[in-house]
Motif scaffolding. Structure first.
Motif, PDB file in Angstrom:
ATOM      1  N   GLU A  32       0.823  -1.213   0.000  1.00  0.00           N
ATOM      2  CA  GLU A  32       0.000   0.000   0.000  1.00  0.00           C
ATOM      3  C   GLU A  32       0.852   1.257   0.000  1.00  0.00           C
ATOM      4  O   GLU A  32       0.538   2.238  -0.660  1.00  0.00           O
ATOM      5  CB  GLU A  32      -0.937  -0.007   1.214  1.00  0.00           C
ATOM      6  N   GLU A  33       1.935   1.208   0.773  1.00  0.00           N
ATOM      7  CA  GLU A  33       2.817   2.383   0.817  1.00  0.00           C
ATOM      8  C   GLU A  33       3.421   2.653  -0.552  1.00  0.00           C
ATOM      9  O   GLU A  33       3.476   3.800  -0.995  1.00  0.00           O
ATOM     10  CB  GLU A  33       3.949   2.184   1.838  1.00  0.00           C
ATOM     11  N   ILE A  52       2.264   1.862  -3.396  1.00  0.00           N
ATOM     12  CA  ILE A  52       1.223   2.359  -4.300  1.00  0.00           C
ATOM     13  C   ILE A  52       0.946   3.837  -4.032  1.00  0.00           C
ATOM     14  O   ILE A  52       0.872   4.661  -4.945  1.00  0.00           O
ATOM     15  CB  ILE A  52      -0.073   1.529  -4.156  1.00  0.00           C
ATOM     16  N   LYS A  53       0.852   4.152  -2.736  1.00  0.00           N
ATOM     17  CA  LYS A  53       0.559   5.532  -2.363  1.00  0.00           C
ATOM     18  C   LYS A  53       1.656   6.484  -2.883  1.00  0.00           C
ATOM     19  O   LYS A  53       1.369   7.519  -3.482  1.00  0.00           O
ATOM     20  CB  LYS A  53       0.477   5.626  -0.829  1.00  0.00           C
ATOM     21  N   ASP A  54       2.896   6.070  -2.666  1.00  0.00           N
ATOM     22  CA  ASP A  54       4.005   6.908  -3.111  1.00  0.00           C
ATOM     23  C   ASP A  54       4.039   7.021  -4.627  1.00  0.00           C
ATOM     24  O   ASP A  54       4.279   8.092  -5.192  1.00  0.00           O
ATOM     25  CB  ASP A  54       5.340   6.333  -2.621  1.00  0.00           C
ATOM     26  N   LEU A  55       3.784   5.900  -5.257  1.00  0.00           N
ATOM     27  CA  LEU A  55       3.764   5.869  -6.723  1.00  0.00           C
ATOM     28  C   LEU A  55       2.732   6.865  -7.240  1.00  0.00           C
ATOM     29  O   LEU A  55       3.024   7.696  -8.118  1.00  0.00           O
ATOM     30  CB  LEU A  55       3.421   4.444  -7.185  1.00  0.00           C
ATOM     31  N   LEU A  56       1.526   6.790  -6.674  1.00  0.00           N
ATOM     32  CA  LEU A  56       0.455   7.683  -7.140  1.00  0.00           C
ATOM     33  C   LEU A  56       0.814   9.145  -6.876  1.00  0.00           C
ATOM     34  O   LEU A  56       0.484  10.024  -7.671  1.00  0.00           O
ATOM     35  CB  LEU A  56      -0.877   7.313  -6.479  1.00  0.00           C
ATOM     36  N   GLN A  57       1.516   9.369  -5.771  1.00  0.00           N
ATOM     37  CA  GLN A  57       1.924  10.750  -5.493  1.00  0.00           C
ATOM     38  C   GLN A  57       2.929  11.252  -6.515  1.00  0.00           C
ATOM     39  O   GLN A  57       2.823  12.374  -6.997  1.00  0.00           O
ATOM     40  CB  GLN A  57       2.494  10.859  -4.075  1.00  0.00           C
TER      41      GLN A  57
END
Lengths: 505, 505
Positions: free
Chosen positions: A295-296, A298-303
């Protein structure tokens, strides 16, 4: 008269005498049942005994129509090649090109070709039908899922090409050392996909591709974008109508490396991210998770993907990475090429094809009404995944559908009509040969001629001339022709004169 | 060092310190296994806790690669999109068009198009994929037996078109009353067939078609033949190289009527007779017999087919029939059009398509080495067999294969090479942007430019200039550029000068 009828059937030769006149009146050659006369024996005299042998079988052993001498005359023959009401529409998702549409297509393709040639590119083409294996990539690409594939009559898996790049890569490998790099190739070809026709999307479109094979430097991508900008300018589209979002897959790659996402998932991640504007973000997250991303991560990627500033990207990734260096180089070159105002950095652009490895870009309409107009990027490893040497390459695809929508939207579609220089018409039926001679003369002089092929009233001829936008009407009339002259009427001015055929140009 | 290795696996964050330098050295982005460093925490500071959470799973639940934190680092990932040695050849029986072949194809197609337009014809196109039903005719045609047909993913029977005429007929019916007759349409499209590849024949070829819809008079056929003659003359082929054999299917029809052969067998008889030069005469006789024709009828038929003189034909059939009248009219018009020496009557010509009804013709090489170059005729009933109105029509097909063989044979193939006006090259890497600006300027002036996209030695640049037949070499060097100048070398003469960029055209 039943007696007469049986006479007809059993002794056709006797019947022919009063039917003979129909021998040469067969205006309609294919009536289903017709009494058939026998020939005039004088005329068929060199032939064998046919005329005097009325018992020749007509239709015999073949098929269900066995009836000796009678069948041809009285039973209806099996109906073959007869009326089978066809569907007059082209197959679902495909197009016909009647003249008006073909003129537009030619206009568009000519711009594609002229731009490509002004950049020193050479035209190539490949079969529209390729081995299915050429397009099989396991990245969940839309293009792969919609492959128009089937088994041929020799049980080989084949597909109507969904794109041109794999064929190009195949041909480059095949040419091997016989060609000197870099290659600058372009193609305009039809591509196919098979999807349910719910969205009103077509199953075929034409695509303009330009590819540069053998140049590792960003200068190549810069040149490609320059060629598209040149095209846009030629057709009247400006930087306020259209822009290019530019990023590099290396951005994603550098982020993924941070989270130790295996390299072989890179293509899959890109394909998922490319769908970001089409499906809900939850769905994207779910798909990325199913690849094993935390999840982390993914979150960073999306950011990172939300970054729209190169400076910001540099802050995050550092200046040393290739992603930032390539992008900075591209923006610097764009200035020199003169298209800075057309391009903007947007990390969310990754494109939907698994094989891109570096710079990626897509053309979009600034009003945001349409799908991407074109897209491309660097694919340095496609050739080696096909078993060829690793050769740096980049290219783009530019479809014929969205651009036409955009041109329509902007009122930039050209008015194209048939343009014929001359319409030539005989004033009497027996002068048609003379009109043909006039047409031939003009065509030999390089003029285009719509020759009226039938006897038609002058009113009809003028209507036709208006429809074909003919500039001159040339009438071949008896009295003029006797003197070796024809009548010429300039249709725009109404000016009319006679001229010697020898002087007609 | 096994201890170190386990450290790497279980505590990757500790290992990163000495691996960090590889973060931005990823010149090869897709090695199959690679130790993945973690990011420099400073650079990724805005991201979530990634950098300090070394236990994030790498690859987990998806597929056969389940191994939590370990799998990404030590097991080889599943190999996807990796090397799959592809067949570098196009599918059997199909062609690629590398630049040299594409130049020839464009040269040929341009002649097709220019001739068609000089006759006032409009270009059209249809889908290469059509419903199979469009091509199903029960006449035993070669074209039908070799249909490249298959079932699509929606279980519809479709076929890659073997010819263009049925699609054209479909479009004409669809347009209905919205178009004014006559239509004069041409097309250049790819056609497909599926046959065993024993004879070295290809499965695809391109075909030039010209069709006239709505003219019942022989003037239409005469016009079509005139256009082909015009093409031949343009490419240097003379009447001593090529001729047209002309006949009318009405000849056959009149003979068959004499023997009361049912009209519905007419197409089949024509298809059989068309094979006369390809299969033994015994086989022809056998096939005709199987249709129910008597031996006498066959014998007479074959005798009529051997006639090569229109006078002789008139003696046999009489002057009143349409066959003779049409043919006499055509020969008379040929004189006026100016191609008498190109055509000859030959009753054996019937063509292999079932739908022809009147005049038929084929172009042949006088040395008799090649297959027919082109062929066509009148097909007045094709539209009505499709459920449309009965509209008179005629047309021809002209393939791209035999003509190229003939041109080669006669030494008439043009030498076509890439022609670029300018090659532009920066003398230093940092001047590439300047070179780009020079290229852009020239392209805006309508010039074609091969821009050198990498730093290359001058020797390489000259070699490339020779290969692209560039007329001018434009060098962007430091000292000149400082003064707003570039160096120009005219490559044909060797003349060399400096010029202000503003004055470069």
């Amino acid at each position: 008269m039943p007696v007469h009828a049986s006479l007809l059937i059993l002794k056709p030769s006797l019947a022919t005498t009063f039917l003979r006149s129909s021998l040469s009146s067969a205006l309609v050659p294919f009536p289903l049942i017709r009494l058939r006369p026998f020939p005039n024996p004088r005329n068929l005299s060199f032939l064998s005994s046919a005329a005097s042998s009325p018992t020749h079988s007509l239709v015999s052993s073949s098929g269900d129509n066995v009836g000796g001498g009678r069948s041809g005359a009285i039973s209806p023959p099996p109906i073959e090649d007869s009326v089978q009401k066809i569907d007059v529409n082209p197959p679902r998702g495909t197009r016909d090109f009647p003249p008006e549409d073909m003129r537009l297509r030619n206009w568009l393709f000519n711009h594609f070709r002229e731009v490509s040639r002004s950049f020193g590119f050479e035209e190539v083409d490949f079969p529209v039908l390729e081995s299915e294996a050429l397009f099989i990539r396991k990245a969940g690409e839309e293009i792969r899922d919609q492959l128009y594939c089937f088994e041929d009559r020799g049980n080989r898996r084949v597909a109507l090409r969904p794109e041109l790049t794999p064929s190009l890569a195949r041909l480059v490998i095949q040419k091997g050392k016989s060609v000197s790099l870099p290659l600058k190739w372009f193609a305009v070809g039809q591509c196919w996909r098979y999807e349910r026709m719910t969205r009103g999307r077509r199953r075929e479109h034409y695509q303009w591709n330009m590819d540069i094979i053998g140049v590792p430097e960003v200068m190549a991508e810069a040149e490609l974008i320059s060629s598209i900008v040149t095209f846009f300018k030629r057709v009247g589209i400006t930087a306020s109508d259209v822009g290019f979002k530019v990023s590099s897959r290396k951005v994603l790659q550098e982020v993924l490396r941070c989270y130790s996402i295996p390299e072989n998932l890179f293509g899959k991640v890109c394909v998922i991210i490319d769908k970001m504007e089409k499906i809900p973000i939850d769905e994207i997250t779910k798909e990325l998770k199913s690849l094993g991303m935390s999840e982390e991560a993914i979150k960073d990627l999306l950011q990172v993907l939300s970054i729209k500033s190169l400076t910001k990207l540099e802050e995050i990734l550092g200046a040393a990475g290739e992603a930032v260096a390539d992008l900075k180089q591209l923006f610097s070159l764009a200035e020199k090429f003169g298209y800075s105002e057309w391009i903007q950095f947007d990390a969310s652009v990754v494109r939907g094809l698994a094989y891109y490895t570096g710079i990626v870009f897509e053309g979009f309409d600034r009003e945001g009404k349409l799908r991407a107009i074109c897209g491309g990027g660097r694919y340095d490893h496609l050739l080696s995944t096909f078993g060829g040497d690793d050769v740096p390459a980049c290219g783009f695809g530019f479809g014929d559908a969205v651009i036409i929508e955009l041109l329509k939207e902007k009122g930039l579609l050209p008015e194209l009509s048939l343009q014929v220089e001359n319409i030539v018409c005989a004033l009497d039926h027996y002068l048609q040969g003379a009109a043909a001679a006039v047409a031939t003369r003009l065509r030999e002089k390089g003029q285009s001629v719509d020759l009226v092929l039938e006897s038609k009233p002058l009113k009809w001829v003028f209507k036709r001339a208006a429809r074909t936008n003919a500039q001159r009407l040339i009438l071949v009339g008896n009295s003029e022709w006797q003197r070796g002259m024809v009548s010429v009427k300039i249709l725009s001015s109404g000016e009319q004169y006679e001229i010697k055929l020898d002087e007609l140009e």
